[in-house]
Design a protein around this motif. Structure first.
Motif, PDB file in Angstrom:
ATOM      1  N   ALA A  86      -3.425  -2.671   7.087  1.00  0.00           N
ATOM      2  CA  ALA A  86      -4.511  -1.730   6.812  1.00  0.00           C
ATOM      3  C   ALA A  86      -5.462  -1.594   7.995  1.00  0.00           C
ATOM      4  O   ALA A  86      -5.926  -0.495   8.312  1.00  0.00           O
ATOM      5  CB  ALA A  86      -5.259  -2.167   5.556  1.00  0.00           C
ATOM      6  N   ARG A  90      -6.194   1.870  10.032  1.00  0.00           N
ATOM      7  CA  ARG A  90      -7.525   2.473  10.170  1.00  0.00           C
ATOM      8  C   ARG A  90      -7.812   2.854  11.618  1.00  0.00           C
ATOM      9  O   ARG A  90      -8.387   3.913  11.896  1.00  0.00           O
ATOM     10  CB  ARG A  90      -8.593   1.503   9.650  1.00  0.00           C
ATOM     11  N   VAL A 104      -8.092   6.597   4.365  1.00  0.00           N
ATOM     12  CA  VAL A 104      -7.348   5.357   4.144  1.00  0.00           C
ATOM     13  C   VAL A 104      -7.922   4.609   2.947  1.00  0.00           C
ATOM     14  O   VAL A 104      -7.182   4.080   2.110  1.00  0.00           O
ATOM     15  CB  VAL A 104      -7.380   4.460   5.402  1.00  0.00           C
ATOM     16  N   GLU A 108      -5.896   3.632  -0.373  1.00  0.00           N
ATOM     17  CA  GLU A 108      -5.803   2.248  -0.847  1.00  0.00           C
ATOM     18  C   GLU A 108      -6.239   2.132  -2.299  1.00  0.00           C
ATOM     19  O   GLU A 108      -5.610   1.423  -3.092  1.00  0.00           O
ATOM     20  CB  GLU A 108      -6.646   1.329   0.029  1.00  0.00           C
ATOM     21  N   GLU A 139      -0.267  -2.343   1.951  1.00  0.00           N
ATOM     22  CA  GLU A 139      -1.164  -2.901   0.934  1.00  0.00           C
ATOM     23  C   GLU A 139      -0.738  -4.285   0.457  1.00  0.00           C
ATOM     24  O   GLU A 139      -1.350  -4.851  -0.452  1.00  0.00           O
ATOM     25  CB  GLU A 139      -1.236  -1.942  -0.267  1.00  0.00           C
TER      26      GLU A 139
END
Length: 212
Positions: A86, A90, A104, A108, A139
């Protein structure tokens, strides 16, 4: 198979694998198809079913190996997503025009609510069936849960196409026509969604510029 010269490039490649490796070759073909979505499972799976109907190997072997192949390919893409992570995603999104880091965050949040359904049903949607493994990895969905959902969804998708090829026999290639329509609908839907996203984002940016 003596009629392999009449098949397209992907089908010929799958035929060669099955001739050399048997039902295991069908599993290898599906694993590679998962990693490279342009390779159509809608050809490989019915062809494997047709080959089983001719007695080259048993139907249950095809179903087992193709499902395992799907799982192996999905796990590889899950690993790619986990490597990406993640935080790195980003940083990448922050550099992409028209994208925001908040996109994002929303993705999520959506995956946290619907991740199980997305992985299970995503395995039965062309193109999505491969790509859904990447956000699952990003994730960090528990690997066991991911594997179970992927196996279940893949088993359904694979069984439909393998059985169609098995029972249609020499007419196995007719499955591709119907699958192509389904895939075209998915592609059009994705393209329309992307265009709508870009248009809305450009409008918001233009409004922001006018206000400032």
């Amino acid at each position: 198979m003596d009629d392999s010269e009449n098949l397209n490039l992907f089908a010929q490649w799958a035929v060669t694998l099955m001739e050399v490796l048997g039902s295991f070759g069908a599993g290898v073909a599906v694993a590679v198809e998962n990693l490279f979505p342009p390779i159509p499972s809608e050809i490989i799976l019915p062809l494997a079913g047709f080959t089983a109907s001719r007695g080259s190997f048993s139907l249950w072997e095809v179903l087992v190996w193709t499902t395992l192949g799907s799982l192996v390919g999905a796990i590889a893409l899950y690993g790619l997503g986990a490597w990406l992570g993640a935080a790195r995603l980003r940083r990448i999104v922050a550099r992409v025009p028209l994208m925001k880091v908040s996109d994002v965050d929303r993705a999520e949040a959506w995956f946290a609510r619907h991740g199980d359904k997305a992985v299970f049903f995503g395995r039965m949607i062309p193109i999505v069936r491969s790509l859904i493994s990447i956000p699952a990895g990003i994730e960090r969905m528990p690997v066991l849960r991911f594997a179970v959902l992927t196996t279940a969804g893949s088993a359904i998708w694979n069984s439909v196409f393998v059985l169609a090829g098995y029972f249609l026999g020499e007419n196995w290639s007719s499955v591709e026509r119907y699958a192509d329509v389904f895939q075209l609908i998915v592609v059009i839907t994705v393209v329309v969604a992307l265009v709508a996203f870009v248009v809305l984002r450009l409008r918001r940016r233009r409004r922001g510029t006018m206000v400032s």
